[in-house]
Design an enzyme around this catalytic site. Sequence first.
Site, PDB file in Angstrom:
ATOM      1  N   PRO A  33       3.518-115.378  14.127  1.00  0.00           N
ATOM      2  CA  PRO A  33       4.770-115.280  13.374  1.00  0.00           C
ATOM      3  C   PRO A  33       5.529-113.995  13.668  1.00  0.00           C
ATOM      4  CG  PRO A  33       2.865-115.122  11.886  1.00  0.00           C
ATOM      5  CD  PRO A  33       2.321-115.350  13.265  1.00  0.00           C
ATOM      6  N   ASP A  34       6.868-114.064  13.661  1.00  0.00           N
ATOM      7  CA  ASP A  34       7.656-112.826  13.769  1.00  0.00           C
ATOM      8  C   ASP A  34       7.861-112.284  12.361  1.00  0.00           C
ATOM      9  OD1 ASP A  34       9.618-114.416  12.668  1.00  0.00           O
ATOM     10  OD2 ASP A  34      10.891-114.463  14.440  1.00  0.00           O
ATOM     11  N   PHE A  35       8.731-111.304  12.215  1.00  0.00           N
ATOM     12  CA  PHE A  35       8.987-110.733  10.892  1.00  0.00           C
ATOM     13  C   PHE A  35      10.162-111.410  10.201  1.00  0.00           C
ATOM     14  CE2 PHE A  35       7.060-106.169  11.285  1.00  0.00           C
ATOM     15  CZ  PHE A  35       5.800-106.733  11.242  1.00  0.00           C
ATOM     16  N   ARG A  36      11.260-111.658  10.939  1.00  0.00           N
ATOM     17  CA  ARG A  36      12.515-111.950  10.245  1.00  0.00           C
ATOM     18  C   ARG A  36      13.038-113.369  10.384  1.00  0.00           C
ATOM     19  NH1 ARG A  36      12.289-106.898  12.033  1.00  0.00           N
ATOM     20  NH2 ARG A  36      12.334-105.290  10.427  1.00  0.00           N
ATOM     21  N   GLN A 105       8.536-104.814  22.330  1.00  0.00           N
ATOM     22  CA  GLN A 105       8.179-104.255  21.021  1.00  0.00           C
ATOM     23  C   GLN A 105       6.879-104.890  20.520  1.00  0.00           C
ATOM     24  OE1 GLN A 105      12.022-104.125  18.466  1.00  0.00           O
ATOM     25  NE2 GLN A 105      12.472-105.515  20.143  1.00  0.00           N
ATOM     26  N   ASN A 106       6.368-105.869  21.264  1.00  0.00           N
ATOM     27  CA  ASN A 106       5.209-106.614  20.790  1.00  0.00           C
ATOM     28  C   ASN A 106       3.908-105.851  21.018  1.00  0.00           C
ATOM     29  OD1 ASN A 106       6.960-108.530  20.040  1.00  0.00           O
ATOM     30  ND2 ASN A 106       6.488-109.981  21.669  1.00  0.00           N
ATOM     31  N   ASP A 108       0.893-107.672  21.015  1.00  0.00           N
ATOM     32  CA  ASP A 108      -0.057-108.797  21.079  1.00  0.00           C
ATOM     33  C   ASP A 108      -0.708-108.997  22.444  1.00  0.00           C
ATOM     34  OD1 ASP A 108       1.960-110.003  22.643  1.00  0.00           O
ATOM     35  OD2 ASP A 108       2.786-111.068  20.930  1.00  0.00           O
ATOM     36  N   HIS A 123       5.554-100.211  21.136  1.00  0.00           N
ATOM     37  CA  HIS A 123       4.849-100.058  19.864  1.00  0.00           C
ATOM     38  C   HIS A 123       3.332-100.114  20.024  1.00  0.00           C
ATOM     39  CE1 HIS A 123       8.807-101.444  17.772  1.00  0.00           C
ATOM     40  NE2 HIS A 123       8.829-100.179  18.117  1.00  0.00           N
ATOM     41  N   CYS A 155     -19.160 -92.327  13.121  1.00  0.00           N
ATOM     42  CA  CYS A 155     -19.098 -90.912  12.696  1.00  0.00           C
ATOM     43  C   CYS A 155     -18.524 -90.778  11.282  1.00  0.00           C
ATOM     44  CB  CYS A 155     -18.245 -90.090  13.677  1.00  0.00           C
ATOM     45  SG  CYS A 155     -16.473 -90.237  13.389  1.00  0.00           S
TER      46      CYS A 155
END
Length: 246
Positions: A33-36, A105-106, A108, A123, A155
Amino acid sequence: MEATIEQILNIIDNNSDIVFFGGAGISTESGIPDFRSTDGLYNQEYDYPPETILSASFFKSNPKEFYRFYKNKCLKPMLNSKPNATHIALAKLEEIGKLNAIVTQNIDDLHHKAGSKNIYELHGTSFRNYCIRCGKEYSIEDVMSNTEDYMRCECGGIVRPDIVLYEEGLDNSVISKSIKAISEAKVLIIAGTSLIVYPAAGLINYYNGDKLILINKDKVKNEDNIDYVYHGLAGDIFRKVLDKYK
Ligand code: NAD
């Protein structure tokens, strides 16, 4: 101006030095899914909007909720996804010497999986993870199979994905290489992005040519400044590119 699929295919046919600038919409046809979009992550119910959860301050103050959202909504769909026609066609265009670079910008990894080489991941990528204390690296499978509230290194430090969270800056060398590629391009194809997330979206302003193409399902701001606009799926165009060059 509104462009037809044919016009865009002709530009791809008749040019080299093409650069591709993409976003989440490139991977929706792979099931991520995308955001918008209307069925994107912004239009579903959560306690916080994705931009808040995926921010550096939220990660620090509430790693449990960050990981709950990030694993369910981002990593799960990415883990088993495969490149779609757009990713594969772009790899082919690079192989035959038409495409110089992909600026994405992906997070994935699908452009790598499709075989593209010259990729600038603005990103970062969800497929690399590291401990913020000792730097030890972990795979996406390590993160997914971890059953704690959030991932901790042996750690004791917290493990985070190698992605740029909201409130964080982009990698300077990735920005410089992206600017160089975009400013030297004869054709810039922008696709699958709402052009809302900055500074990434601002990079397209470095394009100097007269073949700026937008391929996007929904309208974006400032379309009047774009030479060729196609409203539809990236796959509508790139399936045809693939038919032609495979
Ligand atoms: P966005 O969600 O803001 O916009 C996606 C755009 O793509 C929308 O305008 C939509 O109309 C369009 N779209 C959707 N499916 C399409 C298709 N098949 N063909 C053509 N257009 C399509 O995405 P954005 O601008 O990339 O910004 C979201 C941010 O979130 C980015 O920074 C990105 O890093 C991150 N993100 C990444 C992924 C991923 O890696 N796959 C997924 C979601 C979000």
